[in-house]
Design a protein around this motif. Structure first.
Motif, mmCIF file in Angstrom:
data_model
loop_
_atom_site.group_PDB
_atom_site.id
_atom_site.type_symbol
_atom_site.label_atom_id
_atom_site.label_comp_id
_atom_site.label_asym_id
_atom_site.label_seq_id
_atom_site.Cartn_x
_atom_site.Cartn_y
_atom_site.Cartn_z
ATOM 1 N N LEU A 40 0.809 -1.217 0.000
ATOM 2 C CA LEU A 40 0.000 0.000 0.000
ATOM 3 C C LEU A 40 0.844 1.270 0.000
ATOM 4 N N THR A 41 2.084 1.186 0.505
ATOM 5 C CA THR A 41 2.973 2.347 0.497
ATOM 6 C C THR A 41 3.920 2.332 -0.695
ATOM 7 N N ASP A 42 3.718 1.392 -1.620
ATOM 8 C CA ASP A 42 4.585 1.262 -2.808
ATOM 9 C C ASP A 42 6.052 1.144 -2.419
ATOM 10 N N SER A 43 6.308 0.333 -1.384
ATOM 11 C CA SER A 43 7.671 0.175 -0.875
ATOM 12 C C SER A 43 8.373 -1.071 -1.389
ATOM 13 N N GLY A 44 7.640 -1.948 -2.069
ATOM 14 C CA GLY A 44 8.162 -3.270 -2.377
ATOM 15 C C GLY A 44 9.350 -3.301 -3.310
ATOM 16 N N LEU A 45 9.558 -2.234 -4.084
ATOM 17 C CA LEU A 45 10.662 -2.222 -5.043
ATOM 18 C C LEU A 45 11.817 -1.345 -4.576
ATOM 19 N N SER A 46 11.789 -0.932 -3.310
ATOM 20 C CA SER A 46 12.820 -0.019 -2.815
ATOM 21 C C SER A 46 14.167 -0.705 -2.633
ATOM 22 N N ILE A 47 14.176 -2.013 -2.407
ATOM 23 C CA ILE A 47 15.422 -2.781 -2.293
ATOM 24 C C ILE A 47 15.543 -3.608 -3.557
ATOM 25 N N ASP A 225 -4.101 -2.271 -8.188
ATOM 26 C CA ASP A 225 -4.634 -1.056 -7.558
ATOM 27 C C ASP A 225 -6.079 -0.812 -7.985
ATOM 28 N N ALA A 226 -6.815 -1.907 -8.169
ATOM 29 C CA ALA A 226 -8.191 -1.793 -8.662
ATOM 30 C C ALA A 226 -9.131 -1.201 -7.620
ATOM 31 N N GLY A 227 -8.735 -1.224 -6.353
ATOM 32 C CA GLY A 227 -9.561 -0.626 -5.326
ATOM 33 C C GLY A 227 -9.588 0.894 -5.379
ATOM 34 N N MET A 228 -8.692 1.473 -6.166
ATOM 35 C CA MET A 228 -8.677 2.926 -6.317
ATOM 36 C C MET A 228 -9.704 3.404 -7.342
ATOM 37 N N ARG A 229 -10.358 2.475 -8.016
ATOM 38 C CA ARG A 229 -11.377 2.810 -9.011
ATOM 39 C C ARG A 229 -12.712 2.177 -8.612
ATOM 40 N N ALA A 312 -13.275 0.158 2.995
ATOM 41 C CA ALA A 312 -12.005 0.461 2.315
ATOM 42 C C ALA A 312 -12.251 0.939 0.892
ATOM 43 N N LEU A 313 -13.213 0.324 0.222
ATOM 44 C CA LEU A 313 -13.495 0.674 -1.171
ATOM 45 C C LEU A 313 -14.033 2.097 -1.290
ATOM 46 N N VAL A 314 -15.071 2.413 -0.518
ATOM 47 C CA VAL A 314 -15.713 3.723 -0.676
ATOM 48 C C VAL A 314 -14.820 4.854 -0.179
ATOM 49 N N LEU A 315 -13.853 4.538 0.701
ATOM 50 C CA LEU A 315 -12.901 5.552 1.168
ATOM 51 C C LEU A 315 -11.659 5.620 0.286
ATOM 52 N N VAL A 316 -11.656 4.835 -0.796
ATOM 53 C CA VAL A 316 -10.536 4.776 -1.758
ATOM 54 C C VAL A 316 -9.272 4.264 -1.068
ATOM 55 N N VAL A 317 -9.443 3.227 -0.290
ATOM 56 C CA VAL A 317 -8.375 2.424 0.313
ATOM 57 C C VAL A 317 -7.310 3.257 1.030
ATOM 58 N N PRO A 318 -7.686 3.935 2.128
ATOM 59 C CA PRO A 318 -6.636 4.524 2.981
ATOM 60 C C PRO A 318 -5.805 3.407 3.601
ATOM 61 N N LEU A 319 -4.600 3.736 4.026
ATOM 62 C CA LEU A 319 -3.669 2.720 4.519
ATOM 63 C C LEU A 319 -4.275 1.893 5.641
ATOM 64 N N TRP A 320 -4.936 2.530 6.602
ATOM 65 C CA TRP A 320 -5.467 1.799 7.748
ATOM 66 C C TRP A 320 -6.549 0.798 7.324
ATOM 67 N N ALA A 321 -7.405 1.211 6.373
ATOM 68 C CA ALA A 321 -8.492 0.333 5.948
ATOM 69 C C ALA A 321 -7.969 -0.830 5.116
ATOM 70 N N GLY A 322 -7.001 -0.554 4.241
ATOM 71 C CA GLY A 322 -6.421 -1.629 3.447
ATOM 72 C C GLY A 322 -5.717 -2.654 4.315
ATOM 73 N N LEU A 323 -4.974 -2.185 5.319
ATOM 74 C CA LEU A 323 -4.287 -3.106 6.230
ATOM 75 C C LEU A 323 -5.279 -3.905 7.058
ATOM 76 N N LEU A 324 -6.324 -3.245 7.549
ATOM 77 C CA LEU A 324 -7.332 -3.944 8.345
ATOM 78 C C LEU A 324 -8.015 -5.021 7.511
ATOM 79 N N HIS A 325 -8.303 -4.721 6.258
ATOM 80 C CA HIS A 325 -8.970 -5.679 5.377
ATOM 81 C C HIS A 325 -8.089 -6.908 5.157
ATOM 82 N N GLN A 326 -6.801 -6.687 4.915
ATOM 83 C CA GLN A 326 -5.902 -7.815 4.687
ATOM 84 C C GLN A 326 -5.672 -8.611 5.953
#
Length: 361
Positions: A40-47, A225-229, A312-326
């Motif tokens: 969700l923070t787009d961190s996966g490609l940092s290393i 990132d389909a939850g953003m639409r 999470a969907l209607v709020l356009v997946v804020p970090l807290w909601a996306g993490l809670l859902h997963q």
């Protein structure tokens, strides 16, 4: 305790092994949550390198940070979406990915070292030793799958990991979690249960299978990132069923099922409806049996997860909601695994023919 029920308590060695497996399951749960934050923070490609041993040591000086930052600046993701990023912002995404990989190393060590100890002491042997060794192999494989997933996002033209590889990575983590819970439960106190009707067993297993499918569909949503639409509900972009040209907007049907923003989200919605309906049917089927409470809790968890997903969907997946859902998805999986374990470990009771039921009435 009801009359006629007995409990077979595990010995001290089984309790130690059981606790070990539950601890690993908790670590895997944490791994999934941190992995979700990394996504969700787009961190996966940092290393951009895979160093199983030396990679555990993060940059310790300003110069070392500059070296790591230079490697990231050579990646397609930086060039496409993060050009001009500051060193501080890079450090933020780096620490998420580093923590994710560190947890993976910790899980590997926490699985291997106690396993060797328990085998040496004779507490693990035979089938149990083989099964736990197999789980350890899956944990090792997960590390390789994770790197292959990251590598897919470092290819030219890519700005994120391939959704299909993300799906496999998350699904394998959930399989490992479920296997740990299942084996640990088998080492617990064994209580005699009333027979489980065949339809109840079948329903519980069907829910477990569908839940895994739903997790896989959710991974495709996350990977695209389909939850953003399409952030309205119960309609989707103002329609109950989006137009076919919107659902199948890729060159092939297979590509649409994997990469279409509309179709991946629509399939995830359908999976949620099916899971909810099946959980209701299972709860009604369990009335009057010793498994009714577990079925009610199961329906409650599935309902809560659906509400979290919609939020999470209607709020356009804020970090807290996306993490809670997963995170909640893994909790639901844990309960469903425990419920199915109870159903399948209980004595089998064949279904009565309808004529016998009517005559008895």
């Amino acid at each position: 305790m009801p009359a006629g029920q007995t409990v077979s308590a595990p010995d001290g060695h089984d309790r130690a092994v059981r606790l070990w497996l539950f601890v690993i399951a908790v670590l895997v749960f944490a791994m999934v949550v941190v992995g979700g934050a990394t996504r969700l923070t787009d961190s996966g490609l940092s290393i951009t390198e895979w160093r199983p041993l030396m990679g555990a040591i993060p940059p310790l000086s300003h110069d070392q940070w500059l070296v790591e930052f230079a490697k990231y600046r050579a990646s397609p993701q930086y060039d496409a979406i993060n050009r001009g990023m500051s060193l501080g912002n890079f450090q933020f995404i780096y620490w998420w990915e580093w923590a994710h990989r560190l947890l993976g190393r910790l899980i590997g060590a926490a699985m291997l070292l106690p396993w060797l100890f328990f085998v040496a002491k004779g507490w693990l042997k035979g089938r149990l030793a083989a099964v736990t060794f197999g789980i350890g192999l899956m944990i090792g494989l997960q590390g390789l799958v994770g790197w292959l997933m990251v590598a897919s996002g470092l290819n030219p033209g890519m700005v994120a990991v391939a959704p299909l590889k993300l799906m496999f990575h998350l699904t394998l983590a959930c399989v490992i979690f479920a296997a740990l819970i299942w084996v640990a439960l088998g080492l617990g106190a064994q209580r005699e249960r009333s027979p489980a009707p065949v339809r109840l067993r079948a329903g519980g297993i069907a829910i477990l299978v569908l839940l895994f499918v739903q997790i896989m569909l959710g991974a495709l949503v996350a990977g695209n990132d389909a939850g953003m639409r399409f952030n309205d509900w119960p309609l989707m972009d103002g329609a109950l069923v989006p137009p076919l040209e919107q659902l199948f907007d890729k060159p092939s049907t297979l590509e649409a099922f994997v990469d279409s923003l509309a179709l991946t989200q629509f399939n995830h919605r359908l999976g949620a409806y099916a899971l909810f309906a099946l959980a209701i049917w299972h709860m009604l089927s369990a009335r009057g049996t010793g498994f009714a409470k577990g079925a009610v809790v199961q329906l409650g968890l599935v309902t809560a997860q659906a509400i979290i997903g919609i939020t999470a969907l209607v709020l356009v997946v804020p970090l807290w909601a996306g993490l809670l859902h997963q995170a909640f998805a893994v909790l639901v999986l844990g309960h469903v695994v425990a419920h199915v374990h109870g159903l399948t470990r209980a004595p089998r009771m064949p279904e009565q023919p309808a004529a016998q039921v009517l005559s008895a009435a």
